[in-house]
Design an enzyme around this catalytic site. Sequence first.
Site, PDB file in Angstrom:
ATOM      1  N   ARG A   1      45.645  14.614  58.537  1.00  0.00           N
ATOM      2  CA  ARG A   1      46.263  13.028  57.968  1.00  0.00           C
ATOM      3  C   ARG A   1      45.814  11.968  59.051  1.00  0.00           C
ATOM      4  O   ARG A   1      46.117  12.210  60.165  1.00  0.00           O
ATOM      5  CB  ARG A   1      47.643  13.188  57.397  1.00  0.00           C
ATOM      6  CG  ARG A   1      47.913  14.415  56.428  1.00  0.00           C
ATOM      7  CD  ARG A   1      49.261  14.344  55.968  1.00  0.00           C
ATOM      8  NE  ARG A   1      49.960  15.430  55.262  1.00  0.00           N
ATOM      9  CZ  ARG A   1      50.199  16.621  55.579  1.00  0.00           C
ATOM     10  NH1 ARG A   1      50.240  17.108  56.670  1.00  0.00           N
ATOM     11  NH2 ARG A   1      50.499  17.696  54.450  1.00  0.00           N
TER      12      ARG A   1
ATOM     13  N   LYS B   1      54.258  16.617  57.468  1.00  0.00           N
ATOM     14  CA  LYS B   1      55.269  16.087  56.498  1.00  0.00           C
ATOM     15  C   LYS B   1      56.380  17.022  56.420  1.00  0.00           C
ATOM     16  O   LYS B   1      56.186  18.298  56.679  1.00  0.00           O
ATOM     17  CB  LYS B   1      54.666  16.199  55.014  1.00  0.00           C
ATOM     18  CG  LYS B   1      53.622  15.029  54.653  1.00  0.00           C
ATOM     19  CD  LYS B   1      53.280  15.106  53.301  1.00  0.00           C
ATOM     20  CE  LYS B   1      52.283  14.038  52.896  1.00  0.00           C
ATOM     21  NZ  LYS B   1      51.851  13.925  51.515  1.00  0.00           N
TER      22      LYS B   1
ATOM     23  N   HIS C   1      41.341   9.821  53.877  1.00  0.00           N
ATOM     24  CA  HIS C   1      41.811  10.891  53.443  1.00  0.00           C
ATOM     25  C   HIS C   1      40.734  11.876  52.771  1.00  0.00           C
ATOM     26  O   HIS C   1      40.750  13.025  53.000  1.00  0.00           O
ATOM     27  CB  HIS C   1      42.869  10.800  52.379  1.00  0.00           C
ATOM     28  CG  HIS C   1      44.038  11.810  52.181  1.00  0.00           C
ATOM     29  ND1 HIS C   1      44.919  12.127  53.376  1.00  0.00           N
ATOM     30  CD2 HIS C   1      44.221  12.312  51.236  1.00  0.00           C
ATOM     31  CE1 HIS C   1      45.589  12.959  53.035  1.00  0.00           C
ATOM     32  NE2 HIS C   1      45.315  13.332  51.925  1.00  0.00           N
TER      33      HIS C   1
ATOM     34  N   ARG D   1      39.421  14.666  55.127  1.00  0.00           N
ATOM     35  CA  ARG D   1      40.435  15.643  55.234  1.00  0.00           C
ATOM     36  C   ARG D   1      40.065  16.670  53.991  1.00  0.00           C
ATOM     37  O   ARG D   1      39.959  17.840  53.953  1.00  0.00           O
ATOM     38  CB  ARG D   1      41.933  15.238  55.174  1.00  0.00           C
ATOM     39  CG  ARG D   1      43.015  16.309  55.265  1.00  0.00           C
ATOM     40  CD  ARG D   1      44.133  15.710  55.327  1.00  0.00           C
ATOM     41  NE  ARG D   1      45.203  16.425  54.702  1.00  0.00           N
ATOM     42  CZ  ARG D   1      46.280  17.247  55.125  1.00  0.00           C
ATOM     43  NH1 ARG D   1      45.599  17.733  56.377  1.00  0.00           N
ATOM     44  NH2 ARG D   1      47.265  17.734  54.273  1.00  0.00           N
TER      45      ARG D   1
ATOM     46  N   HIS E   1      49.989  22.672  54.242  1.00  0.00           N
ATOM     47  CA  HIS E   1      50.491  22.279  52.701  1.00  0.00           C
ATOM     48  C   HIS E   1      51.482  23.504  52.565  1.00  0.00           C
ATOM     49  O   HIS E   1      51.691  24.671  53.180  1.00  0.00           O
ATOM     50  CB  HIS E   1      49.329  22.815  51.771  1.00  0.00           C
ATOM     51  CG  HIS E   1      48.537  21.609  51.693  1.00  0.00           C
ATOM     52  ND1 HIS E   1      47.019  21.807  51.139  1.00  0.00           N
ATOM     53  CD2 HIS E   1      48.729  20.093  51.920  1.00  0.00           C
ATOM     54  CE1 HIS E   1      46.389  20.714  51.297  1.00  0.00           C
ATOM     55  NE2 HIS E   1      47.324  19.855  51.584  1.00  0.00           N
TER      56      HIS E   1
ATOM     57  N   TYR F   1      43.150  20.473  46.424  1.00  0.00           N
ATOM     58  CA  TYR F   1      42.680  19.931  47.329  1.00  0.00           C
ATOM     59  C   TYR F   1      40.970  20.229  47.608  1.00  0.00           C
ATOM     60  O   TYR F   1      40.230  19.630  48.155  1.00  0.00           O
ATOM     61  CB  TYR F   1      43.337  20.254  48.726  1.00  0.00           C
ATOM     62  CG  TYR F   1      43.774  18.985  49.688  1.00  0.00           C
ATOM     63  CD1 TYR F   1      44.900  18.282  49.205  1.00  0.00           C
ATOM     64  CD2 TYR F   1      42.851  18.684  50.643  1.00  0.00           C
ATOM     65  CE1 TYR F   1      45.135  17.163  50.119  1.00  0.00           C
ATOM     66  CE2 TYR F   1      43.374  17.517  51.260  1.00  0.00           C
ATOM     67  CZ  TYR F   1      44.463  16.623  51.027  1.00  0.00           C
ATOM     68  OH  TYR F   1      44.835  15.941  51.887  1.00  0.00           O
TER      69      TYR F   1
END
Length: 310
Positions: free
Chosen positions: A162, A185, A253, A256, A279, A288
Amino acid sequence: MSLALSAAMRDALETWLSHERALKSASAHTIAAYGRDVTGWLAFLAHHHGESLGPARIGRLGITDMRAWMAHERGRGVAPRSLARALSAVKTFTRWLAEREGFDPTAILSTRSPKFTAKLPRPLSAEAAQEMLSTVEMQSEEPWIAARDTAVVTLLYGCGLRISEALSLTGADLPLGEVLRITGKGDKERIVPVLPVARRAVAEYARLCPHDLSPSAPLFRGKRGGALNPRLIAKVTETARMQLGLPSSVTPHAMRHSFATHLLNAGGDLRAIQELLGHASLSTTQAYTAVDTARLMQVYEAAHPRAKGD
């Protein structure tokens, strides 16, 4: 809006947010969004009923209250996707509050989420991704800035980082080794392999950078030496994609997205790619990766026992 909340409700909301932060490792961004969404809902209810609502009063809300709130949100231009996110936060808070206060949350939990069409990511082709890297390099007349932008975008595409993760690297990460330990995250750590091309790009930037890349300082710097603003990478990416005639969906993004899709197209395992991307859910990785039907059938036939006649 917080003035519309009773003291007991403010305490309950703060306790729930602390619970989400501590036990579920939610990011600061997620916690802030939860707080805004639930506070907005409670503020509407206070105005709707003409009084501040305490925790016990939430248990007496009905489906008509929820419909009134959703209609109000749509009326002020809130998009279906954003409203669905807010409703999810409201339901999570209500479920927690119901267990604490001992009321039946069915009316709130049974509220249907608004329908919306999910926007699937649009990865670049392998050729377009390579052209993007080459074109990004040509956007600045200052060699060290050109090398910096190229290094960042190469990390996005070559490692699936990211933009926030790439810009969180520090001088202590130099020189880049064969792997990077990334905190993503929810403060979840993962190990990401670093391709030689990415190591070379970062090394070239470090060689040319006029600022002191001390171990405790950000690796990627702005022109004056401060931490690099992600908007500058977004801007250079936008300029490059316009020069190449690529669509507006080509963002940092998207690099990615492209990393994940190209790995899967080359035969990569979906769960391994999930780990590389950081993820929590495999379904997120599936959304994705844009893979054509023929490729999905190849994966299915190679992996499924029934497809192989077993």
